[in-house]
Design a protein around this motif. Structure first.
Motif, PDB file in Angstrom:
ATOM      1  N   GLU A   1      -3.258   2.490  -0.649  1.00 47.54           N
ATOM      2  CA  GLU A   1      -2.253   2.550   0.320  1.00 47.54           C
ATOM      3  C   GLU A   1      -3.208   1.799   1.889  1.00 47.54           C
ATOM      4  OE1 GLU A   1      -0.483   6.096   0.721  1.00 47.54           O
ATOM      5  OE2 GLU A   1       0.035   6.270  -1.442  1.00 47.54           O
TER       6      GLU A   1
ATOM      7  N   ASP B   1      -3.415  -1.482   1.573  1.00 46.41           N
ATOM      8  CA  ASP B   1      -2.255  -2.335   2.791  1.00 46.41           C
ATOM      9  C   ASP B   1      -1.947  -1.819   4.201  1.00 46.41           C
ATOM     10  OD1 ASP B   1      -1.301  -2.808  -0.076  1.00 46.41           O
ATOM     11  OD2 ASP B   1      -0.117  -0.772  -0.012  1.00 46.41           O
ATOM     12  N   GLU B   2      -1.883  -0.412   4.230  1.00 46.56           N
ATOM     13  CA  GLU B   2      -1.851  -0.869   5.519  1.00 46.56           C
ATOM     14  C   GLU B   2      -3.020  -0.950   6.979  1.00 46.56           C
ATOM     15  OE1 GLU B   2      -2.598   2.823   9.580  1.00 46.56           O
ATOM     16  OE2 GLU B   2      -2.813   3.093   7.007  1.00 46.56           O
TER      17      GLU B   2
ATOM     18  N   ARG C   1      -7.701  -0.030  12.679  1.00 48.93           N
ATOM     19  CA  ARG C   1      -7.856  -1.435  11.508  1.00 48.93           C
ATOM     20  C   ARG C   1      -9.283  -1.186  11.301  1.00 48.93           C
ATOM     21  NH1 ARG C   1      -8.153  -7.953  11.659  1.00 48.93           N
ATOM     22  NH2 ARG C   1     -10.328  -6.889  13.265  1.00 48.93           N
TER      23      ARG C   1
ATOM     24  N   SER D   1      -1.422  -5.125   7.145  1.00 45.79           N
ATOM     25  CA  SER D   1      -0.919  -5.065   7.993  1.00 45.79           C
ATOM     26  C   SER D   1      -1.289  -4.670   8.978  1.00 45.79           C
ATOM     27  CB  SER D   1      -0.017  -4.071   8.187  1.00 45.79           C
ATOM     28  OG  SER D   1      -0.676  -2.489   8.125  1.00 45.79           O
ATOM     29  N   LEU D   2      -1.874  -4.590   9.678  1.00 39.83           N
ATOM     30  CA  LEU D   2      -2.745  -4.422  10.664  1.00 39.83           C
ATOM     31  C   LEU D   2      -3.542  -5.744  11.282  1.00 39.83           C
ATOM     32  CD1 LEU D   2      -3.878  -0.753  10.980  1.00 39.83           C
ATOM     33  CD2 LEU D   2      -2.143  -1.738  12.185  1.00 39.83           C
TER      34      LEU D   2
END
Length: 590
Positions: free
Chosen positions: A581, A584-585, A436, A588-589
């Motif tokens: 994208e 978004d990752e 992250r 999620s992290l």
């Protein structure tokens, strides 16, 4: 690679000139004089029906003059950036500018004749011009905006003693700035590169202190810096709108870049429309940092209290390894910069701030300047500038008139090299929290390269109009604050001192409207990198071919061959889709 070691160093300029005075220097100037005099002697041979071999012989002289002039110009600039207060360097730079202006005026007749030639004889001569063809085509784009020979000569003399002098004064003033800030109970006296390190300090109070000090110092000379800018803008308008009849101030840069005005408008509007994407990211980042809302001081803040640093040897190895994994050819070109002593990486007082790469002539190893402090951003800067050097060396088969790529494509190799570094950093980090941090750092930098740069250009467009309307420096600063407010929306809290940020951006002084090239390059590279992820190794040869074109073809032709339509809003939005994208990752992290 195991036997390689890399240390902070100061570059050598010995490959450019044998000396800056004395018989050896006089010999260089004499060679230049001989080529200029020979070209002048053939002026009466210029005609629409002249033989192609005679035209080519004159082009050979043009190239020879460009080679010698390129060496002189590069040495004078690079010596100045080593120490912007060095009196001998300043004197030499002034001497070279005067010499090259005289050469330009004496040889002006050739380009003016070429621009004025009718299309049919021009096409005949172009067909026999080999690799110089695109250079000659580019000259003819400016035919509607070209003045008479006496007028062009006057403008050349005016520029060297006027606008060029003002830019030099701006650089001298700002590079001499020192900043005093208390950190860990110690009052530190720092240059701008050293101060900028603390923009990524984990402590909010330190970030606030350094930004306040940065713009306190710029504000002290804000009226002077603003007045320099106003004179530069008025001169730009007087020459390019009043005399040359360009449709707008930015149209001058667009024509030089061979990019249609409509494409630049589309790019800037895409950046404007997608500002909300980074606003979303800044809201997420505030949560990760435990803040209700980011302040402008905080947008580059690290997500962890102790950010990893890299010694220079480790950084160089990492960058070279990321290039090697992608293409040994590219890595070999990057190694030349180290091997030939063309990298200036150490911190020194009065050294030029920031980072750049100067590709002087085909086949001559480019010179790279960075101010290395050990931060991840410095590793990325090293990858970025070595990417520029790679681009220059990949285009070494072209003539001195066509190996430099246009500005919008000039960021291709540099940003792609950063993407390869990111890939390597992410591959090394399996821990979600560390991944992250690495990915967030890249999104920080992508904001700085895409949206921030686009908004600089949006400000420039407005500033040129406002100055024409007679607005003051204070009013320009107020408008810049409005520009920031639109850029950040309610995602970031702005403080008043950022109204002076625009006076600290050298590009808007040196090269008006340059900065959209960064946005163009970053979004283009995101698209190219997306293709690399899908295609793997077969992509490498096509990418190398893009770089090898240099400036020998138009951007449209090079990109069309790569399957890219730069007129399409969908294409530009596609780059933002990849950024989305990543965010978004990150979410999620988080």
């Amino acid at each position: 690679m195991s036997a390689e070691t890399f240390e902070l160093a100061r570059w050598s300029l010995a490959d450019l000139l044998p000396a800056t005075h004395g018989p050896e220097f006089d010999s260089v100037v004499g060679e230049m004089e001989g080529a200029v005099a020979e070209l002048e002697s053939q002026r009466d041979r210029l005609s629409p029906d002249m033989p192609t071999d005679q035209f080519q012989a004159m082009m050979d002289l043009v190239v020879k003059i460009a080679v010698i002039g390129g060496r002189l110009r590069a040495y004078s600039y690079l010596w100045f950036t080593e120490d912007t207060q060095e009196q001998e360097a300043l004197a030499f730079r002034g001497r070279v500018e005067k010499l090259l202006t005289d050469v330009e005026n004496r040889t002006l007749f050739f380009s003016l004749w070429w621009k004025g030639l009718d299309d049919e004889p021009a096409a005949r001569l172009l067909a026999a011009s080999g690799d110089n063809a695109y250079y000659l085509e580019s000259l003819r784009r400016f035919k509607p905006h070209t003045l008479s020979e006496p007028e062009e000569r006057i403008i050349n003399v005016k520029d060297v003693n006027g606008t060029h002098g003002l830019v030099t004064i701006y650089e001298m003033v700002t590079n001499a700035f020192t900043f005093e800030v208390e950190i860990d109970g110690e009052l530190k006296k720092l240059n701008r590169a050293e101060l900028s390190v603390y923009a990524r300090d984990p402590r909010p109070e330190v970030r606030e202190a350094i930004y306040r000090e940065l713009y306190r110092v710029y504000a002290q000379d804000g009226t002077v810096l603003g007045q320099i800018y106003q004179y530069l803008v008025r001169d730009w308008s007087s020459e390019n709108l009043d005399l040359r009849h360009f449709s707008s101030p930015i149209a001058v840069r667009n024509l030089a870049n061979d990019i249609p005005d409509t494409v630049v408008d589309t790019l800037l509007e895409a950046c404007r429309a997608n500002a909300s994407l980074f606003q979303r990211y800044f809201r997420l980042k505030a949560g990760w940092l435990g803040m209700d809302r980011l302040r402008r001081y905080d947008i580059y803040a690290p997500l962890t209290a102790s950010e990893k640093t890299f010694d220079f040897d480790e950084a160089a190895r990492m960058v070279l390894a990321s290039l090697e994994d992608f293409s040994p050819v590219l890595a070999g070109h990057a190694r030349r910069v180290f091997a030939d002593g063309h990298l200036d990486s150490e911190l020194r007082p009065r050294k030029d701030t920031g980072a750049f790469c100067y590709s002087v002539l085909p086949g001559l190893t480019p010179w790279v300047l960075i101010n290395y402090t050990g931060q991840v951003s410095d590793v990325a800067a090293l990858a970025h500038e070595l990417g520029h050097a790679i681009h220059g060396l990949m285009a070494a088969e072209h003539t001195p008139l066509t190996f430099h790529s246009s500005l919008p494509l000039a960021e291709t190799a540099s940003v792609f090299s950063e993407m390869l570094l990111l890939e390597r950093l992410l591959a090394q980090e399996k821990d979600p929290a560390l991944r992250r941090d690495v990915l967030a750092r890249f999104v920080d930098d992508t904001y700085a390269t895409v949206t921030r740069q686009a908004y600089f250009v949006l400000f420039e467009r407005d500033a040129h109009r406002l100055i024409a309307e007679g607005r003051t420096t204070e009013q320009l600063s107020a408008h810049y604050l409005d520009n920031l407010q639109e850029q950040f929306g309610d995602s970031v809290e702005l403080s008043d001192e950022f109204r002076w940020e625009w006076t600290s951006i050298p590009h808007i002084y040196r090269t008006p409207f340059y900065c959209y090239a960064y946005s163009f390059g970053q979004l283009l590279v995101l698209a190219l990198y997306g293709r690399y992820r899908k295609e793997g190794k077969p992509f490498v040869a096509r990418y190398e071919k893009i770089l090898a074109y240099g400036g020998s073809r138009s951007p449209a032709e090079i990109l069309t061959e790569a399957g890219i339509d730069m007129t399409s809003l969908e294409f530009w939005n596609g780059g933002f889709d990849i950024i989305a994208e990543m965010i978004d990752e990150l979410e999620s992290l988080g």
